[in-house]
Motif scaffolding. Structure first.
Motif, short mmCIF file in Angstrom:
data_model
loop_
_atom_site.label_atom_id
_atom_site.label_comp_id
_atom_site.label_asym_id
_atom_site.label_seq_id
_atom_site.Cartn_x
_atom_site.Cartn_y
_atom_site.Cartn_z
N UNK A 166 0.81 -1.21 -0.23
CA UNK A 166 0.18 0.08 0.06
C UNK A 166 0.80 1.25 -0.04
N UNK A 167 2.03 1.15 -0.20
CA UNK A 167 3.14 2.56 -0.12
C UNK A 167 4.03 2.50 -1.46
N UNK A 168 4.08 3.64 -1.95
CA UNK A 168 5.09 3.83 -2.98
C UNK A 168 5.82 4.98 -2.82
N UNK A 169 7.03 5.16 -3.46
CA UNK A 169 7.86 6.25 -3.04
C UNK A 169 7.20 7.58 -3.97
N UNK A 170 6.49 7.40 -4.94
CA UNK A 170 5.72 8.41 -5.78
C UNK A 170 4.34 7.81 -5.63
N UNK A 171 3.38 8.77 -5.37
CA UNK A 171 1.98 8.31 -5.65
C UNK A 171 1.21 9.64 -5.75
N UNK A 172 -0.11 9.52 -6.01
CA UNK A 172 -0.89 10.81 -6.04
C UNK A 172 -1.98 11.16 -5.23
N UNK A 173 -2.12 12.42 -4.95
CA UNK A 173 -2.93 12.63 -3.91
C UNK A 173 -4.19 13.76 -4.64
N UNK A 174 -5.31 13.42 -3.98
CA UNK A 174 -6.23 14.47 -4.32
C UNK A 174 -6.53 15.49 -2.99
N UNK A 175 -6.32 16.76 -3.25
CA UNK A 175 -6.50 17.72 -2.11
C UNK A 175 -7.85 18.34 -2.44
N UNK A 176 -8.52 18.54 -1.19
CA UNK A 176 -9.56 19.46 -1.13
C UNK A 176 -9.71 20.59 -0.07
N UNK A 177 -10.28 21.87 -0.84
CA UNK A 177 -10.14 23.09 0.17
C UNK A 177 -11.42 23.49 -0.17
N UNK A 178 -11.99 23.91 1.29
CA UNK A 178 -13.24 24.88 0.95
C UNK A 178 -13.22 25.96 2.16
N UNK A 179 -13.31 27.08 1.97
CA UNK A 179 -13.15 28.12 2.79
C UNK A 179 -14.06 29.20 2.48
N UNK A 180 -15.06 29.67 3.44
CA UNK A 180 -15.90 30.81 3.25
C UNK A 180 -16.49 30.89 4.61
#
Ligand code: FA5
Length: 347
Positions: free
Chosen positions: A221-235
């Motif tokens: 389940x681990x790699x030295x390069x992987x992908x993330x999805x970041x989410x941000x909501x500010x109001x």
């Protein structure tokens, strides 16, 4: 000498010969028929043209020149007809050999988009429906965006050179003491939160998808390069309840209505409170971490010039490989990077 053989009858015979030869050569339907026509008309030993040539001797000397000229024309015509018939039959043969229209067709082989690309597209589409726009940031990042602005102080263990890929300074590793650490391969997509907030006032509702790098030990389940999805909501007025709703809705949309996720209290320097989000792995009684999340720390809002008294926000960062693996029942992350066509063809 044949006294009845006049120039007129000899030329008339030549013309009959020409038209019969034309018919045979043009009418030949295969190489065998053509060869038979060639022997009959142009054959060196007993061909009809050869016989016609010999007839020259039977004519009056005065008629020979006219007959000879006509004979040469007929000979040239028949020879060129033979040549065109050869070309015609050869090209027809090739066409027949190359394409057998009675055989079933060979279906073209269609390529696939990589499962991670498909996952990325699907996540973008789901969050698009929730009103999140797409933001991007660089993979080679400065330490301000990867650490300082995210409330990760100078002496924090997350900065450990053993846990990050730092770039050598422009003067080489020897000049490290002079320049200090200055750039790295980003270790998280949270860097993009900062870049977005630096460039626009609230309200903000974005996702950022991309590669991140960490010298983690590689396992299932681990790699030295992987992908993330970041989410941000500010109001104004964003709460933890909004974060839980968005992540629960997302998990159901991507992993299915029956998915089970849970939120565990955790710690990240850039969120307060913080949680870790787990999902049940492939229907087994085992939880696997999907990502981290929390309410954006007031210090982070201040570092980009937002007023924490006025706005609040949530952020999350999820591992794309793990989402893709959970969705498709893939047991080992390494399968996603081996480019094994038999594996990839299944998606
Ligand atoms: C972070 O990276 C935080 N930036 C997440 C976050 C964002 C928290 C916004 C709060 C607010 P973490 O190190 O836990 O958190 O990584 C997040 C996810 O990335 C993990 O849950 C996991 O799904 C995935 N991940 C982490 N390391 C690896 C790895 N070596 N290989 C594959 N996936 C990984």
């Amino acid at each position: 000498m044949n006294p009845t053989d006049t120039l007129e009858t000899a030329v008339a015979d030549l013309e009959a010969l020409e038209s019969a030869g034309r018919g045979a050569l043009e009418g030949a339907g295969d190489p065998g028929e053509l060869e038979a026509a060639r022997i009959e008309f142009l054959g060196q030993k007993q061909g009809r043209l050869k016989t016609a040539q010999e007839r020259l001797k039977t004519l009056e000397p005065a008629a020979r020149r006219a007959y000879g000229q006509r004979f040469n024309q007929v000979k040239t015509t028949l020879e060129s007809l033979l040549e065109s018939a050869r070309v015609r039959l050869a090209s027809r043969g090739q066409a027949l050999e190359g394409i057998d229209v009675t055989l079933p067709g060979v279906p073209p082989v269609l390529g696939h988009r990589h499962p991670l690309t498909q996952t990325t597209e699907e996540l973008t589409e789901i969050f698009g429906r929730f009103g999140f726009a797409v933001a991007r940031g660089p993979e080679v990042e400065d330490l301000w965006h990867n650490f300082d602005a995210l409330n990760i102080p100078q002496n924090h263990p997350a900065r450990d050179p053993l846990d990050n890929y730092y770039l050598a300074p422009p003067g080489g590793v020897e000049s490290l003491h002079e320049h200090g650490l200055w750039a790295m391969l980003r270790s998280q997509t949270s860097t993009v939160q900062i870049r977005v907030m630096e460039n626009q006032p609230p309200p903000v509702r974005v996702i950022a998808i991309g590669r991140v790098y960490r010298p983690d030990t590689v396992d299932a389940t681990h790699s030295f390069m992987f992908h993330q999805i970041e989410g941000l909501m500010v109001q104004k007025g964003v709460t933890m309840a909004d974060l839980k709703s968005v992540l629960s809705l997302f998990a159901r949309a991507y992993l299915g209505e029956d998915v089970r996720i849970r939120f565990r209290p955790s710690f990240f320097p850039f969120t307060e409170p913080s949680v870790e989000v787990d999902m049940v792995w492939h229907g087994k009684a085992r939880w696997v971490e999907m990502g981290g999340a929390g309410m954006v720390d007031p210090n982070v809002l201040r570092s980009v010039g937002y007023d924490p008294e006025d706005v609040s926000g949530f952020a999350f960062g999820l591992g794309i490989e793990r989402l893709c693996m959970r969705r498709h029942g893939i047991d080992d992350i390494r399968l996603l990077y081996q480019n094994d066509v038999d594996f990839l063809r299944q998606f």
